[in-house]
Scaffold this active site. Structure first.
Site, mmCIF file in Angstrom:
data_model
loop_
_atom_site.group_PDB
_atom_site.id
_atom_site.type_symbol
_atom_site.label_atom_id
_atom_site.label_comp_id
_atom_site.label_asym_id
_atom_site.label_seq_id
_atom_site.Cartn_x
_atom_site.Cartn_y
_atom_site.Cartn_z
ATOM 1 N N TRP A 130 25.111 13.317 -15.862
ATOM 2 C CA TRP A 130 24.614 14.520 -15.171
ATOM 3 C C TRP A 130 23.221 14.847 -15.719
ATOM 4 O O TRP A 130 23.016 14.818 -16.935
ATOM 5 C CB TRP A 130 25.592 15.673 -15.427
ATOM 6 C CG TRP A 130 25.176 16.983 -14.821
ATOM 7 C CD1 TRP A 130 24.676 17.185 -13.564
ATOM 8 C CD2 TRP A 130 25.240 18.266 -15.452
ATOM 9 N NE1 TRP A 130 24.424 18.525 -13.376
ATOM 10 C CE2 TRP A 130 24.761 19.212 -14.515
ATOM 11 C CE3 TRP A 130 25.660 18.721 -16.704
ATOM 12 C CZ2 TRP A 130 24.692 20.579 -14.798
ATOM 13 C CZ3 TRP A 130 25.587 20.080 -16.977
ATOM 14 C CH2 TRP A 130 25.117 20.989 -16.036
ATOM 15 N N ASP A 211 34.020 16.086 -20.780
ATOM 16 C CA ASP A 211 33.509 17.064 -19.821
ATOM 17 C C ASP A 211 34.361 16.997 -18.562
ATOM 18 O O ASP A 211 34.374 15.979 -17.868
ATOM 19 C CB ASP A 211 32.033 16.738 -19.501
ATOM 20 C CG ASP A 211 31.395 17.798 -18.605
ATOM 21 O OD1 ASP A 211 32.092 18.750 -18.199
ATOM 22 O OD2 ASP A 211 30.183 17.673 -18.314
ATOM 23 N N LYS A 246 33.728 24.352 -9.517
ATOM 24 C CA LYS A 246 34.034 23.550 -8.329
ATOM 25 C C LYS A 246 35.476 23.765 -7.864
ATOM 26 O O LYS A 246 35.714 24.052 -6.705
ATOM 27 C CB LYS A 246 33.830 22.054 -8.608
ATOM 28 C CG LYS A 246 32.695 21.734 -9.547
ATOM 29 C CD LYS A 246 31.339 21.815 -8.910
ATOM 30 C CE LYS A 246 30.274 21.726 -9.977
ATOM 31 N NZ LYS A 246 28.957 21.453 -9.505
HETATM 32 C C1 LMR Z 1 25.414 19.109 -9.806
HETATM 33 O O1 LMR Z 1 25.489 18.170 -10.602
HETATM 34 O O2 LMR Z 1 24.820 19.045 -8.737
HETATM 35 C C2 LMR Z 1 26.093 20.422 -10.137
HETATM 36 O O3 LMR Z 1 26.807 20.315 -11.310
HETATM 37 C C3 LMR Z 1 25.170 21.566 -10.076
HETATM 38 C C4 LMR Z 1 24.240 21.628 -11.246
HETATM 39 O O4 LMR Z 1 24.243 22.655 -11.922
HETATM 40 O O5 LMR Z 1 23.513 20.677 -11.496
#
Ligand code: LMR
Length: 396
Positions: A130, A211, A246
């Protein structure tokens, strides 16, 4: 002082939402941020959430402070949701949970906690991960390294590379693992692969930081927690960061949890004292509203059943879009094989196109996807899928 500042580029995910909102093209499509959307592009408040909010309005007797851990009932219900009520770690009283402002808050608390244990510690994250993971841990003062995870060439997991790298990780380090619905690749570990990773973690003794931001979006609430529960069974110490953004659709309420497992109940109490001290100097106490909604739902069998079915509806819609998207690519003349998308889990997959093609989708067709070519399948619907796949056919 402020005159020294330099402009910072917009966040790769949140910046896209701003651009999308400003776009006047009626055909525009938002496949950027991981936000659930229904068939007509809305992100509705779940009915179980509305009911819980109504109940809270009637029942809430005070707005007095809850303390740095937040609501004890929320923390207990979240711990059970993640681990399952019968898990050994709960029976042995080895886990402590604090409510946090979203999953991001949980990750930052985890980072600060690790730094308190070992100043200058290293955390290993998957390549890719992420977009915000690295920033959060660096801001907490950790050093961040990556282990192989996704094979971009073959659109599959590089499990051999991952396992080989994990075997070399020093005992004092932490390793971030995605419990399910890997963000950004959608590529999850199988049960056998989790077993192997848990064995390595146990053997080396590094700290797993799991996570879990998408529990319930992969297969179901229990199957999605399989790896996390196995890991908790296999190691003495572990951190879990979770989010209700989510699966409860509580995005803007900012509610998640940071849970830490210690090797004994006595250590867990010490861990708890450190957790509270960490929280106190960042935001003092978490917001209460989201936690109140979640604990109300999870304390009511009727609302819990309703939540399960609303969650299933979201999951099924996204999975349906995975298949429809791949079918429509073929129908619209794309010869490249995108069938791997139907095997992946959660909101995301990589298209595997380059940055220029991503930019063309945005500039020429008002289709917004993250620069890495991550798409959020939740933004696809039967009404936009033809325009989307025809546009992709053009840029390919
Ligand atoms: C994403 O990965 O799009 C979501 O978790 C929103 C974010 O805060 O990045």
């Amino acid at each position: 002082m402020f005159t020294q500042l330099k402009q910072v580029p917009a966040d790769p995910i949140l910046g896209l939402s701003v651009k999308y909102k400003a776009d006047n093209n009626p055909n525009k499509i938002d496949l950027g941020a991981g936000i659930y959307k229904d068939e007509v592009g809305r992100t509705p408040v779940l009915a179980c959430v509305k009911a819980a909010e109504q109940y809270r309005v009637e029942q809430e007797a005070s707005k007095a402070y809850l303390g740095s851990a937040g609501s004890g009932l929320f923390n207990e219900k979240m711990t059970e949701l993640m681990l399952g009520k019968a898990h050994n770690v709960i029976a042995q009283n080895r886990i402590r949970t604090v409510s946090t402002p979203g999953g991001t808050g949980a990750l930052r608390v985890a980072g600060e906690f690790i730094k308190t244990c070992t100043p200058g510690a290293t955390i290993w994250v998957s390549n890719p991960t992420w977009a915000n993971h690295q920033g959060i841990f660096k801001a907490a003062g950790l050093s961040v390294k990556t282990y192989p995870y996704y094979d971009y060439e073959n659109n599959c997991l590089d499990f051999d590379g991952m396992l080989a790298a994990l075997k070399q990780i020093p005992k004092e380090d932490a390793v971030l693992l995605h419990a399910c619905c890997h963000n950004p690749s959608g590529m999850d570990l199988s049960k056998e692969q989790w077993q192997q990773v848990a064995e390595v973690a146990n053997h080396i003794g590094f700290i797993p930081v799991v996570d879990m931001a998408y529990q319930g979006f992969g297969e179901d609430l229990d199957a999605d927690a399989y790896g996390l529960r196995l890991m908790a069974d296999s190691v003495e110490q572990m951190i879990i960061c979770s989010s209700c953004s989510k699966n409860f659709g509580l995005y803007r309420e900012r509610i998640g949890a940071c849970s830490i497992i210690g090797s004994s109940a006595a250590y867990a109490d010490i861990i708890n004292s450190v957790l509270l001290a960490v929280v106190r100097v960042i935001y003092s106490m978490p917001p209460a509203h989201g936690a109140a909604i979640v604990e109300t739902i999870l304390s009511s069998p009727t609302l819990t059943t309703q939540w399960h079915s609303e969650l299933e509806e979201m999951r099924d819609r996204i999975n349906g879009m995975r298949q429809l998207f791949v079918d429509k690519l073929v129908e619209n003349g794309v010869t490249r094989d995108f069938s791997f998308i139907t095997t992946q889990k959660g909101m995301f997959s990589f298209l595997g196109i380059d940055k220029e093609q991503v930019q063309r989708l945005q500039d020429e067709f008002s289709i917004y996807i993250v620069g890495s070519s991550r798409i959020s399948l939740a933004g696809i619907s039967p009404t936009n899928v033809d325009y989307l796949t025809q546009s992709i056919a053009k840029i390919l």
